[in-house]
Design a protein around this motif. Structure first.
Motif, PDB file in Angstrom:
ATOM      1  N   ARG A   1       2.422  16.641  10.714  1.00  0.00           N
ATOM      2  CA  ARG A   1       3.841  16.959  10.562  1.00  0.00           C
ATOM      3  C   ARG A   1       4.566  15.972   9.651  1.00  0.00           C
ATOM      4  O   ARG A   1       5.771  16.076   9.442  1.00  0.00           O
ATOM      5  CB  ARG A   1       4.528  17.007  11.935  1.00  0.00           C
ATOM      6  N   ASP A   2       3.835  15.007   9.098  1.00  0.00           N
ATOM      7  CA  ASP A   2       4.426  14.007   8.206  1.00  0.00           C
ATOM      8  C   ASP A   2       4.592  14.562   6.788  1.00  0.00           C
ATOM      9  O   ASP A   2       3.919  15.516   6.386  1.00  0.00           O
ATOM     10  CB  ASP A   2       3.531  12.765   8.112  1.00  0.00           C
ATOM     11  N   ALA A   3       5.457  13.892   6.036  1.00  0.00           N
ATOM     12  CA  ALA A   3       5.580  14.144   4.597  1.00  0.00           C
ATOM     13  C   ALA A   3       5.741  12.813   3.881  1.00  0.00           C
ATOM     14  O   ALA A   3       6.253  11.839   4.450  1.00  0.00           O
ATOM     15  CB  ALA A   3       6.761  15.056   4.295  1.00  0.00           C
ATOM     16  N   ILE A   4       5.304  12.760   2.638  1.00  0.00           N
ATOM     17  CA  ILE A   4       5.508  11.590   1.783  1.00  0.00           C
ATOM     18  C   ILE A   4       6.587  11.944   0.771  1.00  0.00           C
ATOM     19  O   ILE A   4       6.498  12.976   0.092  1.00  0.00           O
ATOM     20  CB  ILE A   4       4.211  11.182   1.058  1.00  0.00           C
ATOM     21  N   ILE A   5       7.570  11.068   0.675  1.00  0.00           N
ATOM     22  CA  ILE A   5       8.709  11.285  -0.209  1.00  0.00           C
ATOM     23  C   ILE A   5       8.698  10.250  -1.329  1.00  0.00           C
ATOM     24  O   ILE A   5       8.557   9.051  -1.060  1.00  0.00           O
ATOM     25  CB  ILE A   5      10.049  11.177   0.556  1.00  0.00           C
ATOM     26  N   LYS A   6       8.797  10.715  -2.560  1.00  0.00           N
ATOM     27  CA  LYS A   6       9.014   9.812  -3.695  1.00  0.00           C
ATOM     28  C   LYS A   6      10.504   9.542  -3.769  1.00  0.00           C
ATOM     29  O   LYS A   6      11.309  10.455  -3.951  1.00  0.00           O
ATOM     30  CB  LYS A   6       8.531  10.454  -4.994  1.00  0.00           C
ATOM     31  N   VAL A   7      10.884   8.294  -3.588  1.00  0.00           N
ATOM     32  CA  VAL A   7      12.295   7.929  -3.473  1.00  0.00           C
ATOM     33  C   VAL A   7      12.975   7.989  -4.841  1.00  0.00           C
ATOM     34  O   VAL A   7      12.501   7.389  -5.815  1.00  0.00           O
ATOM     35  CB  VAL A   7      12.443   6.527  -2.852  1.00  0.00           C
ATOM     36  N   ASP A   8      14.093   8.714  -4.896  1.00  0.00           N
ATOM     37  CA  ASP A   8      14.932   8.725  -6.097  1.00  0.00           C
ATOM     38  C   ASP A   8      16.005   7.645  -6.009  1.00  0.00           C
ATOM     39  O   ASP A   8      16.255   6.926  -6.979  1.00  0.00           O
ATOM     40  CB  ASP A   8      15.619  10.090  -6.270  1.00  0.00           C
ATOM     41  N   LYS A   9      16.643   7.565  -4.846  1.00  0.00           N
ATOM     42  CA  LYS A   9      17.692   6.557  -4.631  1.00  0.00           C
ATOM     43  C   LYS A   9      17.621   6.071  -3.199  1.00  0.00           C
ATOM     44  O   LYS A   9      17.287   6.824  -2.282  1.00  0.00           O
ATOM     45  CB  LYS A   9      19.081   7.143  -4.910  1.00  0.00           C
TER      46      LYS A   9
ATOM     47  N   ALA B   1       6.145  20.459  -1.561  1.00  0.00           N
ATOM     48  CA  ALA B   1       6.171  19.567  -2.719  1.00  0.00           C
ATOM     49  C   ALA B   1       7.201  20.051  -3.734  1.00  0.00           C
ATOM     50  O   ALA B   1       7.277  21.245  -4.039  1.00  0.00           O
ATOM     51  CB  ALA B   1       4.794  19.506  -3.359  1.00  0.00           C
ATOM     52  N   GLY B   2       7.996  19.111  -4.216  1.00  0.00           N
ATOM     53  CA  GLY B   2       9.036  19.435  -5.192  1.00  0.00           C
ATOM     54  C   GLY B   2      10.418  19.554  -4.591  1.00  0.00           C
ATOM     55  O   GLY B   2      11.418  19.497  -5.329  1.00  0.00           O
ATOM     56  N   ASP B   3      10.524  19.719  -3.273  1.00  0.00           N
ATOM     57  CA  ASP B   3      11.841  19.819  -2.638  1.00  0.00           C
ATOM     58  C   ASP B   3      12.563  18.471  -2.695  1.00  0.00           C
ATOM     59  O   ASP B   3      11.968  17.416  -2.429  1.00  0.00           O
ATOM     60  CB  ASP B   3      11.714  20.230  -1.173  1.00  0.00           C
TER      61      ASP B   3
ATOM     62  N   HIS C   1       0.848  -1.194   0.000  1.00  0.00           N
ATOM     63  CA  HIS C   1       0.000   0.000   0.000  1.00  0.00           C
ATOM     64  C   HIS C   1       0.884   1.245   0.000  1.00  0.00           C
ATOM     65  O   HIS C   1       1.918   1.294   0.670  1.00  0.00           O
ATOM     66  CB  HIS C   1      -0.902   0.021   1.234  1.00  0.00           C
ATOM     67  N   ASP C   2       0.466   2.261  -0.729  1.00  0.00           N
ATOM     68  CA  ASP C   2       1.179   3.533  -0.687  1.00  0.00           C
ATOM     69  C   ASP C   2       1.109   4.098   0.730  1.00  0.00           C
ATOM     70  O   ASP C   2       0.079   3.971   1.417  1.00  0.00           O
ATOM     71  CB  ASP C   2       0.544   4.542  -1.644  1.00  0.00           C
ATOM     72  N   PRO C   3       2.173   4.732   1.184  1.00  0.00           N
ATOM     73  CA  PRO C   3       2.137   5.332   2.524  1.00  0.00           C
ATOM     74  C   PRO C   3       1.176   6.516   2.562  1.00  0.00           C
ATOM     75  O   PRO C   3       0.945   7.192   1.549  1.00  0.00           O
ATOM     76  CB  PRO C   3       3.585   5.786   2.752  1.00  0.00           C
ATOM     77  N   GLU C   4       0.643   6.775   3.750  1.00  0.00           N
ATOM     78  CA  GLU C   4      -0.263   7.893   3.951  1.00  0.00           C
ATOM     79  C   GLU C   4       0.213   8.726   5.135  1.00  0.00           C
ATOM     80  O   GLU C   4       0.931   8.225   6.016  1.00  0.00           O
ATOM     81  CB  GLU C   4      -1.689   7.389   4.223  1.00  0.00           C
ATOM     82  N   LEU C   5      -0.199   9.977   5.153  1.00  0.00           N
ATOM     83  CA  LEU C   5       0.127  10.842   6.284  1.00  0.00           C
ATOM     84  C   LEU C   5      -0.581  10.336   7.534  1.00  0.00           C
ATOM     85  O   LEU C   5      -1.783  10.054   7.509  1.00  0.00           O
ATOM     86  CB  LEU C   5      -0.306  12.280   5.993  1.00  0.00           C
ATOM     87  N   HIS C   6       0.172  10.198   8.633  1.00  0.00           N
ATOM     88  CA  HIS C   6      -0.425   9.807   9.909  1.00  0.00           C
ATOM     89  C   HIS C   6      -0.624  11.012  10.822  1.00  0.00           C
ATOM     90  O   HIS C   6      -1.332  10.924  11.824  1.00  0.00           O
ATOM     91  CB  HIS C   6       0.474   8.795  10.633  1.00  0.00           C
ATOM     92  N   ASP C   7       0.051  12.100  10.471  1.00  0.00           N
ATOM     93  CA  ASP C   7       0.101  13.266  11.350  1.00  0.00           C
ATOM     94  C   ASP C   7       0.298  14.501  10.476  1.00  0.00           C
ATOM     95  O   ASP C   7       0.844  14.405   9.371  1.00  0.00           O
ATOM     96  CB  ASP C   7       1.281  13.086  12.327  1.00  0.00           C
TER      97      ASP C   7
ATOM     98  N   ALA D   1       2.940  17.014   1.830  1.00  0.00           N
ATOM     99  CA  ALA D   1       3.364  17.453   3.158  1.00  0.00           C
ATOM    100  C   ALA D   1       2.136  17.809   3.978  1.00  0.00           C
ATOM    101  O   ALA D   1       1.190  18.444   3.483  1.00  0.00           O
ATOM    102  CB  ALA D   1       4.294  18.659   3.057  1.00  0.00           C
ATOM    103  N   GLY D   2       2.136  17.372   5.246  1.00  0.00           N
ATOM    104  CA  GLY D   2       1.047  17.732   6.134  1.00  0.00           C
ATOM    105  C   GLY D   2       1.017  19.237   6.393  1.00  0.00           C
ATOM    106  O   GLY D   2       2.016  19.937   6.217  1.00  0.00           O
TER     107      GLY D   2
END
Length: 347
Positions: A26-34, A78-80, A18-24, A69-70
């Motif tokens: 203060r959370d952020a979701i990151i698309k992993v590059d490496k 987003a985009g950073d 499952h794709d991760p979701e914000l729990h809080d 980002a929460g």
């Protein structure tokens, strides 16, 4: 999303999760590059796990792009492009704000990919708790590969060298010449060591040590050679970067009077006997523990930006995430000159 999942000893599977979701907020979701395999991941791979869980995503070294980002996240958007600290904390208490996440006053310290509690980074996406604190924008002049090495390997190496009390002109030994051991040796030189001995069973790794100025005796003769070279004084500082009972004992055997032994390998042997009487007589300082990654970044970033240290040179493999099982097998067996295994999700 696709991720590498621990199913049991020597069973790492490329699966859909499952794709991760914000729990809080203060959370952020990151698309992993490496992302990368750490030597400590092999403990899990061998079945020496940190929990009873299976079926969770592994890995704790990653860089990528913020995609969500929460509303409580203030420093990231987003985009950073960010590097993710392998060690996480609450980001609010005095200890975390000082960078020392393993003293988190709210017991929120942890590491990705040790259980289902905080899913790992060897995945297409990862949730970062307290993102303003546990992730940082990749600084100008730092590449993705360099940032990836700072998420754990370089930070741990620097921590290990700092814990070893290295003084100008010191004689140092490093036991274990994987990427962290080699980076710790480089850190020892930066801190003023005059000579550094590198101990490893693998000749290819000893050769890598010689390339950065280490003296690399055959492990079977290392103690005698160091004893002769130092006229019996042995080493002022010893860094152990493996975490096995035999290598910790070897590190202790290379130490001299009033010396310091710094263990950064993940040691899990609960039965090892410590030579307390000998240590007392020698006035030995013995330190062991894990790195609080954010604490090391302020010193490391300018060293990387200036080119004083180039951690990316130890990356030997760039593979797609779908090659996860093969990558773990290669890394475990140390074939193909494996040093640092990186999964490149931008391929």
């Amino acid at each position: 999303m696709k991720a590498l999942v621990y199913r049991g000893p020597r069973d790492i599977a490329y699966e859909t999760m499952h794709d991760p979701e914000l729990h809080d907020d203060r959370d952020a979701i990151i698309k992993v590059d490496k992302c990368a395999i750490c030597g400590s991941d092999l403990h899990i791979y061998h079945g020496e796990t940190f929990s009873e869980d299976t079926g969770y995503c592994v890995g704790h070294e990653a860089v990528g792009e913020v995609v969500e980002a929460g509303r409580g996240v203030r420093q990231l958007k987003a985009g950073d492009k960010v590097m993710i600290s392998a060690a996480v904390g609450c980001g609010q208490c005095r200890a975390c704000l000082a960078g020392v996440v393993n003293r988190c006053e709210y017991n929120a310290s942890g590491c990705y990919g040790l259980s289902s509690k905080l899913q790992g980074c060897q995945a297409e996406f990862v949730r970062v708790p307290a993102a303003d604190f546990n992730a940082q924008k990749i600084p100008d002049g730092v590449s993705l590969d360099q940032a990836l090495m700072m998420t754990d390997a370089l930070a741990t190496a620097w921590f290990g060298a700092r814990n070893a009390d290295i003084q100008r002109g010191a004689t140092v030994a490093v036991v274990g010449l994987g990427p962290i051991g080699l980076l710790a040796a480089e850190a020892a030189f930066i801190m003023g060591a005059s000579r550094v001995f590198g101990i490893d069973l693998v000749e290819e790794r000893r050769a890598a040590g010689r390339a950065i100025g280490l003296e690399t005796p055959d492990p079977a003769d290392a103690r005698a050679i160091i004893q002769e070279a130092t006229k019996g004084r042995m080493c002022d500082s010893v860094i152990e970067a493996v975490g096995h009972t035999a290598t910790i004992r070897a590190a202790l055997g290379l130490s001299g009077k009033r010396s310091t032994v710094s263990v950064i390998g993940v040691a899990q042997d609960r039965t090892m006997e410590f030579p307390i009487s000998k240590a007392f007589g020698m006035g030995l300082t013995f330190r062991i523990g894990t790195c609080s990654v954010p604490q090391e970044w302020p010193e490391l970033i300018p060293l990387v930006q200036s080119g004083r240290i180039k951690p990316e040179k130890y990356i030997t493999h760039n593979l797609p995430l779908s090659d996860g099982a093969r990558a773990y097998d290669i890394f475990d067996k140390r074939t193909e000159g494996a040093m640092k295994m990186v999964f490149d999700l931008t391929l």
